[in-house]
Scaffold this active site. Structure first.
Site, PDB file in Angstrom:
ATOM      1  N   PRO A   2       0.822  -1.204   0.000  1.00  0.00           N
ATOM      2  CA  PRO A   2       0.000   0.000   0.000  1.00  0.00           C
ATOM      3  C   PRO A   2       0.861   1.261   0.000  1.00  0.00           C
ATOM      4  O   PRO A   2       1.745   1.430   0.829  1.00  0.00           O
ATOM      5  CB  PRO A   2      -0.802  -0.111   1.298  1.00  0.00           C
ATOM      6  N   GLU A   3       0.591   2.113  -0.946  1.00  0.00           N
ATOM      7  CA  GLU A   3       1.204   3.431  -1.004  1.00  0.00           C
ATOM      8  C   GLU A   3       0.068   4.433  -0.744  1.00  0.00           C
ATOM      9  O   GLU A   3      -1.018   4.026  -0.362  1.00  0.00           O
ATOM     10  CB  GLU A   3       1.862   3.643  -2.376  1.00  0.00           C
ATOM     11  N   ARG A 108       2.214 -10.842   5.503  1.00  0.00           N
ATOM     12  CA  ARG A 108       3.655 -10.859   5.779  1.00  0.00           C
ATOM     13  C   ARG A 108       4.047 -10.331   7.156  1.00  0.00           C
ATOM     14  O   ARG A 108       5.232 -10.333   7.503  1.00  0.00           O
ATOM     15  CB  ARG A 108       4.398 -10.102   4.661  1.00  0.00           C
ATOM     16  N   ARG A 147      20.586  18.265  -2.830  1.00  0.00           N
ATOM     17  CA  ARG A 147      21.187  16.951  -2.658  1.00  0.00           C
ATOM     18  C   ARG A 147      21.823  16.478  -3.949  1.00  0.00           C
ATOM     19  O   ARG A 147      21.488  16.954  -5.024  1.00  0.00           O
ATOM     20  CB  ARG A 147      20.139  15.943  -2.189  1.00  0.00           C
TER      21      ARG A 147
END
Length: 271
Positions: A2-3, A108, A147
């Site tokens: 799930p995002e 899981r 970055r």
DNA sequence: GAAGACCTGCTA
DNA sequence: TAGCAGGTCTTC
């Protein structure tokens, strides 16, 4: 799995099912490591008898605000899901008032339920949620420019922007024609703007389609109603290596970037 | 950065 | 049977 779009879908469906306002009558924890930082018994005791006042979401976290003042923060990790019906691999069962029962399923066992006094302690470690107005192009461009890292792991970094996972990261990079290994500070203003727009776009469409399910099986995403997400048909890159790019017909390639499988078009997304 | 850990199940 | 999976954390 799930995002952001999957978690948002689940939060909306739980609201639609009337979970807000219900009282937690009893709690059964079937896999103790799911609940933290308490024992299963202490966790259950701490939430039994209180109400679920509000369901909200930030990034991939779902929050249940309780009448007791505490908050249950839920992270589904790879295979967490909710159902109103009993199934296999149910790790937590909440019996609610009005005859409602909520099943938290997690094949899981990576998912976590944190009972906290103040959700901000967790949330302040996150960057802005990708679908809120707090996530702006100015903020995003500045964060990328300062970055010197590969772009894909950067957009997956929840401390920079909250909500993207492996599927939508690959989709956003494909949509904006940016190679996943490009250095963040090498992207032009135009590319940053395209990527920013693509991130918002893929997540928004993902929500509209109730998330992405890849196939069958017990670890595959299902929404609260047991349905697959409809976004699979819209996916252009993730999981499609070896098939032609929808834009240019080049065969999509799969590589590993920062330990994550990554699919991209070597023509559209050249380095 | 990278690699391993946490888990189970599907796919090749 | 080995390798891989939508995520994150810890330890080099």
């Amino acid at each position: 799995m799930p995002e952001l779009p999957e978690v948002e879908t689940i939060a909306r469906q739980l609201r639609a099912r009337g979970v807000e306002g219900k009282t937690i009558l009893s709690v059964k924890v079937g896999w103790a490591p799911t609940v933290t930082p308490f024992s299963a018994a202490a966790f259950s005791a701490a939430i039994e008898g209180t109400t679920i006042d509000r369901i909200s979401r930030v990034g991939k976290w779902m929050m249940l605000s309780l009448g007791s003042g505490k908050t249950i923060m839920i992270h589904l990790r790879m295979s967490g899901s909710f159902s109103m019906e009993k199934g296999s691999h149910d790790r937590i069962v909440l019996k609610l008032s009005d005859g409602l029962t909520l099943y938290y399923r997690d094949t899981r066992k990576f998912g976590r339920w944190k009972l906290v006094d103040d959700p901000d302690v967790v949330l302040r470690g996150l960057g802005p949620d990708a679908l809120t107005r707090r996530f702006t192009l100015n903020y995003f461009a500045a964060a990328m420019k300062k970055r010197h890292r590969m772009i894909k792991p950067l957009i997956l970094d929840q401390a920079i922007v909250a909500g993207l996972g492996n599927i939508y990261a690959d989709e956003a990079l494909w949509e904006s024609k940016i190679h996943p290994e490009r250095r963040s500070d090498s992207l032009s203003d135009e590319e940053l703007a395209k990527l920013f727009k693509a991130i918002k776009h893929v997540l928004k469409v993902g929500v509209k389609n109730r998330g992405t399910s890849l196939g069958a099986g017990k670890t595959n995403y299902r929404d609260v109603e047991g349905e697959s997400g409809g976004h699979r048909a819209e996916v252009n890159a993730y999981g499609k290596s070896g098939t032609p790019c929808a834009r240019c017909e080049t065969i999509l390639e799969k590589i590993v970037v920062a330990q994550r499988g990554t699919t991209f078009c070597p023509t559209c997304q050249s380095l």
